[in-house]
Structures are given as C-alpha cells and as structure tokens.
Scaffold this motif. Sequence first.
Motif, PDB file in Angstrom:
ATOM      1  N   GLY A 163      53.163  20.584 -14.851  1.00  0.00           N
ATOM      2  CA  GLY A 163      53.640  19.234 -14.348  1.00  0.00           C
ATOM      3  C   GLY A 163      54.271  18.546 -15.424  1.00  0.00           C
ATOM      4  N   ASP A 164      54.383  17.078 -15.068  1.00  0.00           N
ATOM      5  CA  ASP A 164      55.260  16.312 -15.945  1.00  0.00           C
ATOM      6  C   ASP A 164      54.202  15.568 -16.734  1.00  0.00           C
ATOM      7  OD1 ASP A 164      57.588  16.721 -14.614  1.00  0.00           O
ATOM      8  OD2 ASP A 164      57.051  15.428 -12.768  1.00  0.00           O
ATOM      9  N   GLY A 165      54.868  15.245 -18.072  1.00  0.00           N
ATOM     10  CA  GLY A 165      54.017  14.474 -18.941  1.00  0.00           C
ATOM     11  C   GLY A 165      54.385  14.929 -20.441  1.00  0.00           C
ATOM     12  N   ILE A 166      53.362  15.080 -21.387  1.00  0.00           N
ATOM     13  CA  ILE A 166      53.627  15.401 -22.776  1.00  0.00           C
ATOM     14  C   ILE A 166      54.098  16.775 -22.699  1.00  0.00           C
ATOM     15  CG2 ILE A 166      52.039  13.542 -23.424  1.00  0.00           C
ATOM     16  CD1 ILE A 166      50.333  16.135 -24.473  1.00  0.00           C
ATOM     17  N   VAL A 167      55.083  17.118 -23.700  1.00  0.00           N
ATOM     18  CA  VAL A 167      55.855  18.608 -23.627  1.00  0.00           C
ATOM     19  C   VAL A 167      55.061  19.095 -24.856  1.00  0.00           C
ATOM     20  CG1 VAL A 167      57.814  19.757 -23.946  1.00  0.00           C
ATOM     21  CG2 VAL A 167      57.937  17.690 -22.790  1.00  0.00           C
ATOM     22  N   ILE A 168      54.497  20.239 -24.409  1.00  0.00           N
ATOM     23  CA  ILE A 168      53.951  21.366 -25.295  1.00  0.00           C
ATOM     24  C   ILE A 168      54.700  22.692 -25.365  1.00  0.00           C
ATOM     25  CG2 ILE A 168      51.586  22.641 -26.066  1.00  0.00           C
ATOM     26  CD1 ILE A 168      49.785  20.269 -24.870  1.00  0.00           C
ATOM     27  N   ALA A 169      55.202  22.709 -26.367  1.00  0.00           N
ATOM     28  CA  ALA A 169      56.046  23.917 -26.367  1.00  0.00           C
ATOM     29  C   ALA A 169      55.416  24.960 -26.991  1.00  0.00           C
ATOM     30  CB  ALA A 169      57.355  23.632 -27.274  1.00  0.00           C
ATOM     31  N   VAL A 170      55.318  26.214 -26.523  1.00  0.00           N
ATOM     32  CA  VAL A 170      54.831  27.530 -27.068  1.00  0.00           C
ATOM     33  C   VAL A 170      55.886  28.768 -27.117  1.00  0.00           C
ATOM     34  CG1 VAL A 170      52.910  29.135 -26.702  1.00  0.00           C
ATOM     35  CG2 VAL A 170      52.666  27.096 -25.781  1.00  0.00           C
TER      36      VAL A 170
END
Length: 486
Positions: A249-256
């Motif tokens: 979804g939309d919101g804070i971006v967590i990149a893995v």
Amino acid sequence: MAKAIMIQGTGSNVGKSMIVAGILRAARARGLTVRPFKPQNMSNNAAVTSDGGEIGRAQALQARACGVAPHTDMNPILLKPQTATGAQVIVQGQVAGHQEAHAFGKNKAALMPAVLESFARLGAECDLIVVEGAGSPAETNLRAGDIANMGFARAAGVPVILMGDIDRGGVIAQIVGTQAVLSDEDNALIKGFCVNKFRGDRSLFDKGRDDIAARTSWPSLGVLPWFEHAARLPAEDVMDLPARARSGGDGIVIAVPQLPRIANFDDLDPLAAEPGVDLRMITPGTPIPAEADLVLLVGSKSTIADLAALRAAGWDIDIAAHIRRGGHVMGLCGGYQMLGRSIDDPNGIEGPAGRVQGLGHLEVDTVLAPSKNLLLRDGVHLPSGAALNGYEIHMGETNGPDCARPWLRLGNTDDGASDRTGRVLGCYLHGIFGSDSFRSAYLEGFGARSSVVFEDQVEETLDALAAHIEAYFDLDALLDAAAEIG
C-alpha cells in the motif's frame, strides 16, 4: 493407529505448502489430531523450533494450522543453499555439514533412516499426518535414492494425491505426463489428483478435469480456485516476495535489497500487511529509491557473498547516500553483519577463509564460527518499552563500540547495536516485526500508524483456507485414501 496421506506436486511452487496447511486446519476442525511432515525441504527461510533445531518455515506454518508448536521431526532434512551448487545440510534440526549437489545426490539415500525415524515419532502422537512432497516426482533423474517424493512414499507406504497448477498453463500435460514417466510401482501409490490456482468460472475446466481422469484412471479430488488471501500467510519462498511487497500500500517507504541468498525474511510479512507501509523489494539493476524512509537488510545464508552482490549492484553507494540524507537503516542477522566494519571467516565456513571489509556504518566486527546459535527469545524495545519476541539463527558473534548503544533487551541482557545518530541499527533477532507492539512503536517513529494485529490475521486466514478446502476439495475422499502407518 495414525494414518497418512501425501500431497505431491507436478512441479515446484504449485501451492503444496499452502494446501497442506489448509487440509491440516480443516481436518483439525473435524476433530482429528493432525501433524505436518516434509521429508526433505530446500529453503533458506527457516524457523527455530521449541526443541532447539530448525525446519522449513512452511512446516512451522503447517504446525500452526495444527495448533501445535513446530518440531524438528516435521522436516527432518532441510537443505539451505549457500552457493549455486552447494547447500548446508540440516538433519533433524542440526547442522550435519555442507555438500555439493552431486555429492548429495549420491548420498541422500543414507538419510532415509532419519526421515523414517522422525515420521514414526510423529505417527505416535496423532490421528493423521499430511505429508508434503518437494518439487516433482516426475524428475526421473532424481528418482534413484529419492527421499522427498516417491522414494519416501514407497518406503513408508503412504498413498499420494498429485496436485497440478493450472495458473502456469498446461495442467493436463502436467498430470498426465507425470503418470507417463513414473514407474508402475510409483503410479500405484497415486490415489487421485487435484488442480490448484484456477481463476474464473471453474465449469469451463470440467472437460479438462474429466479428460485427465479418463487418461489416468485417477479420480479428481477437486479444482481449487485461486485463494485470494494467500498473501496474508507468511511467505515460504523468495519467489513470493515481489508480489507480497506490492500488497503493502501507500505510506512510508521501506526498501529491501533482494540479495541472492536472502534468508529468514519473515520480518517482511507483517510489514507488507500494513496499509501504512509501502514495502518495496529492490532487485539488481534498480537503485534504492531516494524517497526510502528505511533500508532494511534482512538475513543471508551467505553473508560475504551477498555483501559482494550488494556492492556489485551499487547498493553500497545508495545506502551511504541514504544515510547522508538522514535516512534510517536496519540490519537483521546477516544484514547486521554487513553493516559492520569487517566480517572474518577464519574457518572458511562460507568459502575460502579470509576477512572482508563491511559497509562500515556500524562500529562492530563479526567473526564467523562453526557453531550455530538457535534460540527463541523474548525481550523489550528499549526506546519504547514495547514487548517483542523472535528468534536467533546465526553462525558468528559481533562485537564493537556500537554495541555499547543497545536498542533491545533480551532476557536480562542488552542487545543490538546502533550508531551515534540512532538511525543505523543492527541485531541478530529475526521475527521482531511480527510483534505488534514493537512494530507499532517502531513505525510510529516514521509517522506511520499500525493497523494490523498480525497473529490474528494469520489465524483468520488459516481458518479461511480451511473453509476453502472444505468447499472445493474432496476432503472425505482424501481421508478415505489415507493409509495406516507403523
């Protein structure tokens, strides 16, 4: 006396693990005491068990479907790939060494006694064992000495239901072709077939189902529609991760960063479930997005090789730039080791003995060691006081000045490391994002609000999966086909 039935697939990733979990939950709802069993699994996504070992995470989920704690007998042989051709071999929960694929192929039959021993112990405590195969029994080049599919079924006298995957196409050929290449003795164990992952009007496949039955003389146990809530269950395979991430979804971006030997990535499932989190799996060739709020480095089965892959992708440069911009980074287990100053492998556990330079964002150093730490842990997030739990599964110890800035307390011991800014964190504890109180407190620091009770969601999804099985799968026929063991 216990009975057993085995679900084998026409290939990998046809949905065996999930359907077995659903069968187990449905059979349990009918009042049966049930247990999962997978003779041989290949996965770097492992779970720590209450008896101090490790098994494939799919079997841990299946144990949950049964309402029991995971045990090493549920998956006696676990292969954890470390290179393109070699794997760490886990026997009844403990490391038994490393073998190259050609050597394992020659030696695997020697593991059958351990497989049958674990199977017998499970049979002594339940009414029904549902066994999951691995890959496909049609891989005739692997049949000699097989312990994962028909070799096990023959040795243990367990009947088989064959599952095909219509979503990948060619399901009639999948099932009919499997019968064509199996021996008469192996085919005699197959008591029926089912088709999984159907989308749309199932009646459109009636003729196809009947054609399979006519060509094989096997009865159909059902054509199962696509289970829409599959992404709410913990992912078993790294191949499932991109789809899970898109569900965030939309919101804070967590990149893995998706590294080649990514392991124990169950921390990602609770994050993907949060509507306020945009979880992105970053593949090689794609930069870490500048808008990322958090870069999360999860576990690795081969930390040194994955660190080299991270550098080859240019992500080391992206992470350094992210930190300079004020971004946050968290490393879990192998990711924690990568964030340090150095990784020393004096015993050649991951390859040639030697020492490599880490990313240098934490003032800590790691020394890899032959013994593996396998622990279930409870603790507290020191900044918020939020309770959490998780597990350790690693080979090595990490120490250095930044360990004087812990951010966890596990039991009576402070744990983890952080840099001077508090924006770069590392620890060995997996599974922490499954703790609702910790996840809520941590996300709140980014201005995101947690709205998921993750454990309840998993339970509700398992119940929905059991209802799916009851509606579309002939569970009565499966129970009738099960054979007594022991």
